[in-house]
Design a protein around this motif. Structure first.
Motif, PDB file in Angstrom:
ATOM      1  N   ASP A 178       0.926  -1.257  -0.048  1.00  0.00           N
ATOM      2  CA  ASP A 178      -0.019   0.024   0.020  1.00  0.00           C
ATOM      3  C   ASP A 178       0.830   1.192  -0.079  1.00  0.00           C
ATOM      4  N   GLY A 179       0.334   2.472  -0.089  1.00  0.00           N
ATOM      5  CA  GLY A 179       0.975   3.734  -0.312  1.00  0.00           C
ATOM      6  C   GLY A 179       1.829   4.260   0.778  1.00  0.00           C
ATOM      7  N   GLU A 180       1.358   3.745   2.037  1.00  0.00           N
ATOM      8  CA  GLU A 180       2.043   4.012   3.434  1.00  0.00           C
ATOM      9  C   GLU A 180       3.327   3.160   3.571  1.00  0.00           C
ATOM     10  N   LEU A 224       5.052   1.498  -9.326  1.00  0.00           N
ATOM     11  CA  LEU A 224       3.878   1.927  -8.469  1.00  0.00           C
ATOM     12  C   LEU A 224       2.630   1.646  -8.976  1.00  0.00           C
ATOM     13  N   LEU A 283      -4.251   2.042  -5.266  1.00  0.00           N
ATOM     14  CA  LEU A 283      -3.798   1.304  -3.973  1.00  0.00           C
ATOM     15  C   LEU A 283      -4.802   1.796  -2.714  1.00  0.00           C
ATOM     16  N   ILE A 287      -3.222   5.497   0.717  1.00  0.00           N
ATOM     17  CA  ILE A 287      -2.750   6.609   0.000  1.00  0.00           C
ATOM     18  C   ILE A 287      -2.580   5.985  -1.593  1.00  0.00           C
ATOM     19  N   ASP A 288      -3.179   6.601  -2.531  1.00  0.00           N
ATOM     20  CA  ASP A 288      -3.234   5.901  -3.867  1.00  0.00           C
ATOM     21  C   ASP A 288      -1.803   6.380  -4.520  1.00  0.00           C
ATOM     22  N   GLY A 289      -1.567   5.739  -5.681  1.00  0.00           N
ATOM     23  CA  GLY A 289      -0.454   5.726  -6.160  1.00  0.00           C
ATOM     24  C   GLY A 289      -0.034   7.059  -6.819  1.00  0.00           C
ATOM     25  N   GLU A 332      -0.800   9.812  -5.430  1.00  0.00           N
ATOM     26  CA  GLU A 332      -0.324  10.745  -4.095  1.00  0.00           C
ATOM     27  C   GLU A 332       0.760  10.325  -3.903  1.00  0.00           C
ATOM     28  N   VAL A 333       1.150   9.178  -3.718  1.00  0.00           N
ATOM     29  CA  VAL A 333       2.489   8.475  -3.515  1.00  0.00           C
ATOM     30  C   VAL A 333       3.508   9.128  -4.486  1.00  0.00           C
TER      31      VAL A 333
END
Length: 226
Positions: free
Chosen positions: A33-35, A51, A55, A58-60, A62-63
């Motif tokens: 996941d994003g975190e 990536l 996700l 936190i979606d991709g 935002e990552v």
């Protein structure tokens, strides 16, 4: 050998991708996941990130956005969304490349190798290129305008360096895909997005570019400053 971070919430997808990347002699770390991805980047400092866009938490996108505030690590986005809008969204926030699901793991591994080669390649042009207030230092992988650093992704820097090194030459989008991305076949919208992002950073008026100009019916040409 490079350290690659694979981020996908689908265990089967991660397993297949990791297997192919290891077969290409890369070290691999995983995140679901994003975190977890952000923690892995902080702890492991990967050379490249694969990536997934979708996700949990936190979606991709935002990552990717957060990572671009921290540095220039190459990012290949995986997306199950086939529309051009979704692909462009990843490129707009700084992804270097994208692969649409379902994808060939072998193709993805080759894309990873291609991005890493371009990241590590010694440029054929002089190490420092100057055009008016713009200075590109290939050794430091740094671009400055009026002495202030420009926040460029790795691919944006490569594209700008190539164009500045070949002033006055008109290149089609397909030409630039091959010369800068190393793709013989690809989506020309990738070039369009990167050109738009560069104009926002180097042009006094991005809507009326005077340095990186459009050649109608052909592609783009670097005019630079007189």
């Amino acid at each position: 050998m490079a350290l690659v971070l694979v981020v996908d919430d689908d265990h089967t997808v991660r397993e297949v991708v990791v297997s192919y990347l290891r077969a290409h002699r890369h070290e691999v770390v995983e995140a679901a996941d994003g975190e977890e991805a952000l923690r892995c980047v902080k702890d492991s400092a990967p050379d490249l990130i694969v990536l997934d866009l979708m996700l949990p938490g936190i979606d991709g996108l935002e990552v990717c956005r957060r990572l671009r505030l921290q540095g220039e690590v190459p990012i290949i986005m995986l997306t199950a969304l086939g529309s051009e809008t979704d692909r462009v969204a990843g490129l707009e926030i700084g992804a270097d490349d994208y692969v649409t699901k379902p994808f060939s793991p072998r193709e993805l591994a080759l894309r990873v190798d291609s991005v890493l080669r371009r990241t590590d390649a010694v440029p054929a042009s002089p190490p420092v290129l100057t055009d008016g207030d713009l200075v590109l230092d290939s050794t430091r992988h740094e671009a400055r305008r009026d002495g202030a650093p420009l926040a460029l992704t790795g691919r944006e820097f490569d594209l700008l360096r190539f164009l500045v090194a070949h002033p006055g030459v008109a290149y089609s989008r397909d030409d630039l895909l091959q010369q800068v991305w190393g793709w013989s076949v690809g989506d020309s919208s990738t070039v369009t997005v990167h050109v738009r992002r560069l104009r926002e950073k180097i042009e006094s008026d991005p809507k009326r570019p005077s340095r990186l100009v459009t050649v109608w019916g052909v592609g783009y040409r670097w005019e630079g400053l007189a």
